[in-house]
Design a protein around this motif. Structure first.
Motif, PDB file in Angstrom:
ATOM      1  N   TYR A 161       1.127  -1.220  -0.390  1.00 49.43           N
ATOM      2  CA  TYR A 161       0.077  -0.088  -0.244  1.00 49.43           C
ATOM      3  C   TYR A 161       1.053   0.941   0.080  1.00 49.43           C
ATOM      4  N   ALA A 162       1.507   1.577   0.406  1.00 51.91           N
ATOM      5  CA  ALA A 162       2.764   2.409   0.653  1.00 51.91           C
ATOM      6  C   ALA A 162       3.389   2.582  -0.575  1.00 51.91           C
ATOM      7  N   ALA A 163       3.465   1.722  -2.116  1.00 55.59           N
ATOM      8  CA  ALA A 163       3.690   1.770  -3.463  1.00 55.59           C
ATOM      9  C   ALA A 163       2.775   1.928  -4.137  1.00 55.59           C
ATOM     10  N   LEU A 164       1.492   1.224  -3.529  1.00 57.23           N
ATOM     11  CA  LEU A 164       0.386   2.376  -4.653  1.00 57.23           C
ATOM     12  C   LEU A 164      -0.216   3.367  -3.696  1.00 57.23           C
ATOM     13  N   THR A 216      -3.285  -6.353 -20.631  1.00 53.81           N
ATOM     14  CA  THR A 216      -1.139  -6.369 -20.677  1.00 53.81           C
ATOM     15  C   THR A 216      -0.999  -7.117 -18.598  1.00 53.81           C
ATOM     16  N   ILE A 217      -0.249  -8.301 -18.697  1.00 50.43           N
ATOM     17  CA  ILE A 217      -0.445  -9.464 -17.728  1.00 50.43           C
ATOM     18  C   ILE A 217       1.141  -8.084 -17.235  1.00 50.43           C
ATOM     19  N   LEU A 218       1.541  -7.573 -16.237  1.00 45.32           N
ATOM     20  CA  LEU A 218       2.873  -7.887 -14.772  1.00 45.32           C
ATOM     21  C   LEU A 218       3.627  -8.146 -14.384  1.00 45.32           C
ATOM     22  N   CYS A 219       4.177  -8.875 -14.374  1.00 44.40           N
ATOM     23  CA  CYS A 219       5.556  -9.222 -12.990  1.00 44.40           C
ATOM     24  C   CYS A 219       6.426  -8.695 -11.992  1.00 44.40           C
ATOM     25  N   SER A 220       5.686  -9.158 -11.060  1.00 39.61           N
ATOM     26  CA  SER A 220       6.220  -7.991  -9.599  1.00 39.61           C
ATOM     27  C   SER A 220       6.596  -9.585  -8.690  1.00 39.61           C
ATOM     28  N   TYR A 221       7.970  -9.330  -8.141  1.00 43.95           N
ATOM     29  CA  TYR A 221       8.485 -10.719  -6.704  1.00 43.95           C
ATOM     30  C   TYR A 221       6.976 -10.240  -5.946  1.00 43.95           C
ATOM     31  N   HIS A 222       6.799 -11.468  -5.020  1.00 45.77           N
ATOM     32  CA  HIS A 222       5.764 -11.569  -4.195  1.00 45.77           C
ATOM     33  C   HIS A 222       6.296  -9.880  -2.857  1.00 45.77           C
ATOM     34  N   VAL A 223       5.511  -9.381  -3.131  1.00 48.35           N
ATOM     35  CA  VAL A 223       5.547  -8.285  -1.506  1.00 48.35           C
ATOM     36  C   VAL A 223       5.706  -9.005  -0.071  1.00 48.35           C
ATOM     37  N   SER A 224       5.997 -10.326   0.281  1.00 48.01           N
ATOM     38  CA  SER A 224       5.582 -11.421   1.144  1.00 48.01           C
ATOM     39  C   SER A 224       7.557 -10.715   1.837  1.00 48.01           C
ATOM     40  N   GLN A 225       7.398 -10.866   2.889  1.00 48.50           N
ATOM     41  CA  GLN A 225       8.677 -10.469   3.408  1.00 48.50           C
ATOM     42  C   GLN A 225       9.783 -11.120   3.668  1.00 48.50           C
ATOM     43  N   GLN A 226       9.875 -12.366   3.145  1.00 53.21           N
ATOM     44  CA  GLN A 226      10.639 -13.423   2.554  1.00 53.21           C
ATOM     45  C   GLN A 226      11.515 -12.257   1.221  1.00 53.21           C
ATOM     46  N   ASN A 227      10.930 -11.734   0.229  1.00 51.10           N
ATOM     47  CA  ASN A 227      11.078 -10.879  -0.481  1.00 51.10           C
ATOM     48  C   ASN A 227      11.642  -9.688  -0.430  1.00 51.10           C
ATOM     49  N   THR A 228      10.743  -9.210   0.500  1.00 57.16           N
ATOM     50  CA  THR A 228      11.238  -7.413   1.222  1.00 57.16           C
ATOM     51  C   THR A 228      12.346  -7.229   2.031  1.00 57.16           C
ATOM     52  N   PHE A 229      12.725  -8.311   2.570  1.00 55.37           N
ATOM     53  CA  PHE A 229      12.854  -8.309   4.181  1.00 55.37           C
ATOM     54  C   PHE A 229      14.836  -8.643   3.315  1.00 55.37           C
ATOM     55  N   GLY A 267      15.937  -7.926   0.704  1.00 52.20           N
ATOM     56  CA  GLY A 267      15.747  -6.870  -0.819  1.00 52.20           C
ATOM     57  C   GLY A 267      15.591  -7.661  -1.893  1.00 52.20           C
ATOM     58  N   LYS A 268      15.368  -9.300  -2.180  1.00 54.09           N
ATOM     59  CA  LYS A 268      14.916  -9.297  -3.321  1.00 54.09           C
ATOM     60  C   LYS A 268      13.888  -8.547  -4.525  1.00 54.09           C
ATOM     61  N   LEU A 269      13.203  -8.452  -3.848  1.00 54.74           N
ATOM     62  CA  LEU A 269      11.895  -6.286  -4.189  1.00 54.74           C
ATOM     63  C   LEU A 269      12.161  -5.501  -2.905  1.00 54.74           C
ATOM     64  N   THR A 270      12.355  -4.404  -4.047  1.00 48.91           N
ATOM     65  CA  THR A 270      12.653  -3.454  -3.035  1.00 48.91           C
ATOM     66  C   THR A 270      12.082  -2.785  -3.125  1.00 48.91           C
ATOM     67  N   PRO A 271      11.762  -1.520  -3.148  1.00 47.59           N
ATOM     68  CA  PRO A 271      10.168  -0.574  -3.565  1.00 47.59           C
ATOM     69  C   PRO A 271      10.656   0.140  -4.424  1.00 47.59           C
ATOM     70  N   ALA A 272      11.655   0.574  -5.450  1.00 48.58           N
ATOM     71  CA  ALA A 272      12.050   0.584  -6.426  1.00 48.58           C
ATOM     72  C   ALA A 272      11.076   0.314  -6.932  1.00 48.58           C
ATOM     73  N   MET A 273      11.767  -0.960  -6.900  1.00 51.17           N
ATOM     74  CA  MET A 273      11.320  -2.075  -8.443  1.00 51.17           C
ATOM     75  C   MET A 273       9.831  -2.011  -8.244  1.00 51.17           C
TER      76      MET A 273
END
Length: 239
Positions: free
Chosen positions: A91-94, A193-206, A208-214
């Protein structure tokens, strides 16, 4: 009766049918057990402990597709991606992208509103170990099918993770299906169109696999695609 219901279907009807569903015994047992036992930090709260309906703007151009409710997040609060770290990140990103009026999502009555976006998932109940089965996903499919049919202005689907991608492309009968990866863009034959992103799980965000910039970059692309649709789309999801 089923045919008649389809003739008069609405997002409100889908909401009610989702909340009332008890089709998957394993998921029903788990979501209710979590709601009884609770996490210590939430011991004084009444858990939702039911299936979680979609949430957002019925005129959405962007549809965000997750995995399933989190046991102590949406299964507690009753709203998609609400009450946990994954929701904080999403939601911060949205909000930064202009799709949400505020960056926090803590409860169903916290004042959060989405503009131009809808959030849903292939599975509506919290699964053990956050891993729904293929059978549970397929049992839940009619809810997603009805929801997407009613979101008539949807042009961009943002899938969070491979499970969401597989569920959505299966529903859309997309063959061949490009391999999932963060930032992958899949044009559909009907112009959507489908756009793909890594999931926003803590496993990814903590990690750095998924960053806010990504995630911002993917949402910026969604905004650009929506703006390209012409009158009625300008300004939706743009900074």
């Amino acid at each position: 009766m089923v045919a008649y219901r389809r003739l008069v279907d609405s997002l409100d009807q889908v909401h009610d049918d989702v909340v009332a569903c008890r089709a998957c015994p394993r998921l029903v047992a788990w979501r209710e057990e979590v709601g009884r036992e609770k996490r210590a930090a939430y011991r004084d709260e009444d858990y939702w402990a039911r299936p979680v309906p979609g949430f957002g703007d019925p005129d959405a151009g962007l549809v965000v597709v997750g995995l399933a409710p989190a046991a102590h997040g949406a299964n507690r609060t009753g709203r998609m991606f609400t009450g946990d770290r994954s929701g904080d990140f999403l939601y911060a990103a949205l909000h930064r992208a202009g799709f949400a009026n505020q960056p926090e999502s803590t409860s169903r009555d916290d004042g959060l509103a989405l503009t131009g976006a809808w959030i849903t998932a292939p599975v509506r109940c919290a699964p053990p170990a956050n891993k729904p089965t293929t059978e549970e996903r397929d049992t839940c499919r009619p809810f997603l099918e009805r929801e997407l049919a009613l979101l008539a202005r949807a042009q961009v689907f943002l899938v969070l993770g491979q499970f969401a991608y597989q569920g959505l492309t299966r529903f859309l009968e997309l063959r061949p299906r490009p391999a999932f990866g963060h930032g992958v863009e899949v044009p559909l034959p009907d112009g959507r169109t489908i756009l793909c992103s890594y999931h926003v799980s803590q496993q990814n965000t903590f990690t750095g696999k998924l960053t806010p910039a990504m995630l911002d970059a993917v949402l910026d692309r969604a905004g650009a695609l929506l703006a390209a649709e012409g009158p009625g789309s300008e300004g939706r999801g743009r900074r």
